[in-house]
Design an enzyme around this catalytic site. Structure first.
Site, PDB file in Angstrom:
ATOM      1  N   LYS A  70      30.400  30.341  47.364  1.00 53.03           N
ATOM      2  CA  LYS A  70      30.383  31.450  46.410  1.00 53.03           C
ATOM      3  C   LYS A  70      29.681  31.126  45.099  1.00 53.03           C
ATOM      4  O   LYS A  70      29.023  31.999  44.516  1.00 53.03           O
ATOM      5  CB  LYS A  70      31.808  31.934  46.150  1.00 53.03           C
ATOM      6  CG  LYS A  70      32.439  32.548  47.396  1.00 53.03           C
ATOM      7  CD  LYS A  70      33.805  33.129  47.116  1.00 53.03           C
ATOM      8  CE  LYS A  70      34.376  33.754  48.389  1.00 53.03           C
ATOM      9  NZ  LYS A  70      35.656  34.443  48.143  1.00 53.03           N
ATOM     10  N   ASP A 126      35.901  39.626  44.445  1.00 52.50           N
ATOM     11  CA  ASP A 126      37.116  38.868  44.734  1.00 52.50           C
ATOM     12  C   ASP A 126      38.203  39.123  43.703  1.00 52.50           C
ATOM     13  O   ASP A 126      39.367  39.367  44.043  1.00 52.50           O
ATOM     14  CB  ASP A 126      36.815  37.363  44.783  1.00 52.50           C
ATOM     15  CG  ASP A 126      36.279  36.910  46.123  1.00 52.50           C
ATOM     16  OD1 ASP A 126      36.501  37.615  47.129  1.00 52.50           O
ATOM     17  OD2 ASP A 126      35.635  35.848  46.168  1.00 52.50           O
ATOM     18  N   ARG A 159      35.087  21.367  36.104  1.00 55.20           N
ATOM     19  CA  ARG A 159      34.963  22.732  36.592  1.00 55.20           C
ATOM     20  C   ARG A 159      35.896  23.666  35.822  1.00 55.20           C
ATOM     21  O   ARG A 159      35.533  24.806  35.514  1.00 55.20           O
ATOM     22  CB  ARG A 159      35.261  22.781  38.090  1.00 55.20           C
ATOM     23  CG  ARG A 159      35.041  24.121  38.725  1.00 55.20           C
ATOM     24  CD  ARG A 159      34.805  24.020  40.206  1.00 55.20           C
ATOM     25  NE  ARG A 159      35.922  23.428  40.932  1.00 55.20           N
ATOM     26  CZ  ARG A 159      35.934  23.247  42.245  1.00 55.20           C
ATOM     27  NH1 ARG A 159      34.880  23.588  42.970  1.00 55.20           N
ATOM     28  NH2 ARG A 159      36.979  22.709  42.841  1.00 55.20           N
ATOM     29  N   ASN A 186      30.362  37.038  45.815  1.00 56.47           N
ATOM     30  CA  ASN A 186      30.803  37.154  47.211  1.00 56.47           C
ATOM     31  C   ASN A 186      30.097  38.293  47.940  1.00 56.47           C
ATOM     32  O   ASN A 186      30.428  38.598  49.080  1.00 56.47           O
ATOM     33  CB  ASN A 186      32.330  37.317  47.311  1.00 56.47           C
ATOM     34  CG  ASN A 186      32.811  38.707  46.943  1.00 56.47           C
ATOM     35  OD1 ASN A 186      32.223  39.387  46.103  1.00 56.47           O
ATOM     36  ND2 ASN A 186      33.903  39.135  47.555  1.00 56.47           N
ATOM     37  N   GLY A 203      42.936  26.175  41.462  1.00 49.94           N
ATOM     38  CA  GLY A 203      41.612  26.287  42.054  1.00 49.94           C
ATOM     39  C   GLY A 203      40.674  27.046  41.149  1.00 49.94           C
ATOM     40  O   GLY A 203      40.878  28.234  40.886  1.00 49.94           O
ATOM     41  N   ALA A 204      39.627  26.363  40.660  1.00 47.14           N
ATOM     42  CA  ALA A 204      38.680  26.976  39.732  1.00 47.14           C
ATOM     43  C   ALA A 204      37.291  27.073  40.343  1.00 47.14           C
ATOM     44  O   ALA A 204      36.291  27.086  39.626  1.00 47.14           O
ATOM     45  CB  ALA A 204      38.620  26.172  38.424  1.00 47.14           C
ATOM     46  N   GLY A 205      37.228  27.158  41.673  1.00 46.67           N
ATOM     47  CA  GLY A 205      35.948  27.292  42.359  1.00 46.67           C
ATOM     48  C   GLY A 205      35.442  28.712  42.336  1.00 46.67           C
ATOM     49  O   GLY A 205      35.744  29.488  41.420  1.00 46.67           O
ATOM     50  N   GLY A 206      34.659  29.080  43.371  1.00 46.38           N
ATOM     51  CA  GLY A 206      34.042  30.397  43.396  1.00 46.38           C
ATOM     52  C   GLY A 206      35.047  31.526  43.338  1.00 46.38           C
ATOM     53  O   GLY A 206      34.986  32.400  42.460  1.00 46.38           O
TER      54      GLY A 206
END
Length: 290
Positions: free
Chosen positions: A73, A110, A163, A94, A134-137
């Site tokens: 993402k 999202d 991140r 996304n 969780g700090a991803g996409g």
């Protein structure tokens, strides 16, 4: 489902892995309902070959849109010339669509889908304290949407602290000091704790955090869609905590996808709106079939 003809318009959902995606189950019936000669297929795009896969699909003349899932993402932004405000704020995309001029436009649903799912399930985040793991996409998109939805406090946790800092920098203009780097949730005052990591896709994945250490009444939300009952949600339920399933994030994006890709039947006709159309289904004004 109608037969797929040589004039079909193609959409793909990209992931690594991709077997867990549910978007084809939800969007292909929409194409059928609208009488569109179109199909969404899952495409396994290994991380090392993402650029080759995406550029190949984008060069195919009958591919109109791409959906993106883990772990692509953030990187998928690089394959669009135009980014929405949500993409710039979240740092990820996304959904990408081909514009009438051939350029690609990136959007991110999202966060809005996740927040809409929480609200519909009776867990509105406004005024609440939320911990996001969780700090991803997907995590970045959810963080942005939670801030815009008016959370009182958002703590972001990730093993990659750089991140987290990057995400906090992007949100700082809108957050008003309500967002900070947190620690793994354990008996804190969070009203909602969200797993926005890929942990849970596989049966042998470790838990992203320990539900048994949360305060009574804390809502445990997961964005994993398959399996529906992740180990995290099963464990949380066993401790008497309310749970929120990942499928809600996708089901509340369906109308957004329909608008984004211009999926409409022409009013007053029983013929598919795209029956005599050989170009992309989408246009910049998103009203290709009005």
């Amino acid at each position: 489902m109608p037969a797929i003809t040589g004039r079909a318009r193609l959409f793909a959902v990209l992931g690594d892995p991709v077997r867990q995606v549910r978007a084809p189950e939800l969007l292909n019936p929409v194409f059928a309902e609208l009488g569109l000669d179109a199909v969404l297929v899952p495409v396994h795009a290994p991380v090392a070959h993402l650029a080759e896969v995406v550029r190949g699909l984008q060069r195919a003349g009958n591919v109109d849109g791409l959906l993106v899932t883990v772990p692509h993402k953030a990187r998928a932004r690089d394959f669009a010339e135009v980014h929405s405000d949500a993409v710039r704020l979240a740092g990820s995309t996304n959904a990408l669509r081909r514009e009438a001029d051939g350029h690609w436009y990136a959007e991110n649903f999202d966060g809005t889908g996740f927040v809409a799912g929480l609200v519909a399930a009776g867990h509105p985040p406004a005024g609440k304290q939320v911990t996001l793991v969780g700090a991803g996409g997907a995590g970045g998109a959810i963080a942005a949407a939670l801030v815009l939805a008016g959370v009182a406090r958002l703590n972001v946790v990730d093993v990659d602290r750089a991140r987290v800092r990057t995400l906090l920098d992007r949100l700082s203009e809108h957050a008003g000091g309500r967002v900070s780097e947190g620690t793994p949730p354990a008996g804190d005052s969070a009203d909602v704790v969200v797993n926005a990591t890929p942990l849970g896709l596989r049966a042998d994945d470790p838990l992203p955090f320990a539900p048994g250490r949360l305060a009574p009444g804390t809502v445990v939300a997961d964005i994993i869609m398959s399996p529906r009952e992740t180990r995290l949600l099963r464990t949380a339920a066993a401790h008497g905590l309310p749970v929120h399933h990942g499928e809600h994030m996708l089901t509340h994006q369906l109308q957004l996808y329909r608008d984004f890709f211009g999926l409409r039947r022409r009013p007053g006709t029983e013929q598919p709106a795209c029956a005599d159309h050989t170009g992309p289904l989408t246009r910049p004004d998103r009203t290709a079939y009005d």
